[in-house]
Design an enzyme around this catalytic site. Sequence first.
Site, PDB file in Angstrom:
ATOM      1  N   SER A 189      20.642  14.344 -16.183  1.00 38.00           N
ATOM      2  CA  SER A 189      22.052  14.525 -15.816  1.00 38.00           C
ATOM      3  C   SER A 189      22.892  13.294 -16.157  1.00 38.00           C
ATOM      4  CB  SER A 189      22.168  14.869 -14.331  1.00 38.00           C
ATOM      5  OG  SER A 189      21.530  13.892 -13.541  1.00 38.00           O
ATOM      6  N   ASP A 229      14.122   7.498 -13.324  1.00 37.06           N
ATOM      7  CA  ASP A 229      13.899   7.941 -11.944  1.00 37.06           C
ATOM      8  C   ASP A 229      13.751   6.755 -10.996  1.00 37.06           C
ATOM      9  OD1 ASP A 229      13.774  10.821 -12.486  1.00 37.06           O
ATOM     10  OD2 ASP A 229      12.109  10.217 -13.757  1.00 37.06           O
ATOM     11  N   LYS A 264       9.914   7.266 -15.532  1.00 33.17           N
ATOM     12  CA  LYS A 264      10.706   8.298 -16.162  1.00 33.17           C
ATOM     13  C   LYS A 264       9.880   9.573 -16.290  1.00 33.17           C
ATOM     14  CE  LYS A 264      13.184   7.618 -19.669  1.00 33.17           C
ATOM     15  NZ  LYS A 264      14.116   8.525 -18.998  1.00 33.17           N
ATOM     16  N   GLY A 302      11.114  12.672 -14.797  1.00 32.36           N
ATOM     17  CA  GLY A 302      11.514  13.671 -13.811  1.00 32.36           C
ATOM     18  C   GLY A 302      11.939  14.977 -14.495  1.00 32.36           C
ATOM     19  N   GLY A 303      12.516  14.833 -15.677  1.00 30.70           N
ATOM     20  CA  GLY A 303      12.946  16.011 -16.435  1.00 30.70           C
ATOM     21  C   GLY A 303      11.883  16.500 -17.413  1.00 30.70           C
ATOM     22  N   GLU A 355      10.840  10.588 -24.969  1.00 28.93           N
ATOM     23  CA  GLU A 355      11.684   9.472 -24.521  1.00 28.93           C
ATOM     24  C   GLU A 355      11.004   8.141 -24.840  1.00 28.93           C
ATOM     25  OE1 GLU A 355      14.000  11.664 -20.823  1.00 28.93           O
ATOM     26  OE2 GLU A 355      12.196  10.538 -20.382  1.00 28.93           O
ATOM     27  N   LYS A 413      18.449   4.524  -7.642  1.00 31.64           N
ATOM     28  CA  LYS A 413      17.217   4.444  -8.454  1.00 31.64           C
ATOM     29  C   LYS A 413      16.558   3.055  -8.422  1.00 31.64           C
ATOM     30  CE  LYS A 413      17.955   8.644 -10.196  1.00 31.64           C
ATOM     31  NZ  LYS A 413      18.204   9.005 -11.552  1.00 31.64           N
TER      32      LYS A 413
HETATM   33  C1  5RP Z   1      13.871  12.886 -17.969  1.00 31.23           C
HETATM   34  C2  5RP Z   1      14.100  11.544 -17.366  1.00 31.23           C
HETATM   35  C3  5RP Z   1      15.436  11.277 -16.756  1.00 31.23           C
HETATM   36  O1  5RP Z   1      16.003  10.180 -17.380  1.00 31.23           O
HETATM   37  C4  5RP Z   1      15.249  10.995 -15.283  1.00 31.23           C
HETATM   38  O2  5RP Z   1      14.570  12.082 -14.677  1.00 31.23           O
HETATM   39  C5  5RP Z   1      16.597  10.776 -14.583  1.00 31.23           C
HETATM   40  O3  5RP Z   1      17.321  11.954 -14.563  1.00 31.23           O
HETATM   41  P1  5RP Z   1      18.794  12.047 -13.981  1.00 31.23           P
HETATM   42  O4  5RP Z   1      19.681  11.280 -14.892  1.00 31.23           O
HETATM   43  O5  5RP Z   1      19.093  13.515 -13.965  1.00 31.23           O
HETATM   44  O6  5RP Z   1      18.784  11.460 -12.584  1.00 31.23           O
HETATM   45  O7  5RP Z   1      13.261  10.682 -17.386  1.00 31.23           O
HETATM   46  O8  5RP Z   1      12.557  13.045 -18.418  1.00 31.23           O
END
Ligand code: 5RP
Length: 223
Positions: free
Chosen positions: A30, A82, A92, A94-95, A101, A119
């Site tokens: 996001s 994260d 990292k 979370g997505g 990445e 964070k």
């Molecule tokens: C995706 C990631 C994101 O950068 C991480 O989850 C942070 O997400 P957000 O900006 O929605 O808080 O590592 O794999």
Amino acid sequence: MHRSELKKEAAEAALEYVPRGCVLGVGTGSTTMYFIEGLKKGWVRGAVPSSRETERALRKKGIRVFDLSQAKKVSLYVDGADEVDPKLRLIKGGGGALTREKIIATAAKKFICIVDESKLVKRLGKFPVPLEVVPMARAQVAREIRRRGGRPVWRKNFITDNGGEILDVYGWKVSDPVKKERELEGIPGVICAGVFGKRRADLLLVGTSQGVEKFISVTGIRW
Ligand code: 5RP
């Protein structure tokens, strides 16, 4: 201020660091979406996306998308995280886009991490460590993780852009991220660990209710 406003603030601050005409690496999540929203079409020559989701968002903005193999040089990588520790080492994934990445962050000359203040941690590990694994090795990797004191939870019904699966590992205090990353990535079946110890961020932009705070890691890079 709401967390989403803080994320937007950090993302907008990162726009100032984008070299005009460069090939940019773009993360997932996001916070990164706010960054993409602010990018203008003619600014960059193109971008290397870390996920299909990011690729769609870039194309929508009219930004040319490159495969990493086509891009000779990635000048800058911008992504969220994260968790971030004081030495700008990260958790990292979370997505679920951690593998691409990490690849693009490693290929890039500079890495700017954009986060909201929630964070920041003294030590990584409150957020579970994501591991991308080869699907047929999932149970075997999970057993090995339990043996090493972690509590792996399978992210059900989730397949990564690489066809991998994700185990989120709870219960570890990651005081030596470089060592942890090396150990985890040495387990057969682990494609990538969501600990970014070796390739930490070079610059961290944190959205706070008092404005954007800037932290630089000691890498000798000029900003
Ligand atoms: C995706 C990631 C994101 O950068 C991480 O989850 C942070 O997400 P957000 O900006 O929605 O808080 O590592 O794999």
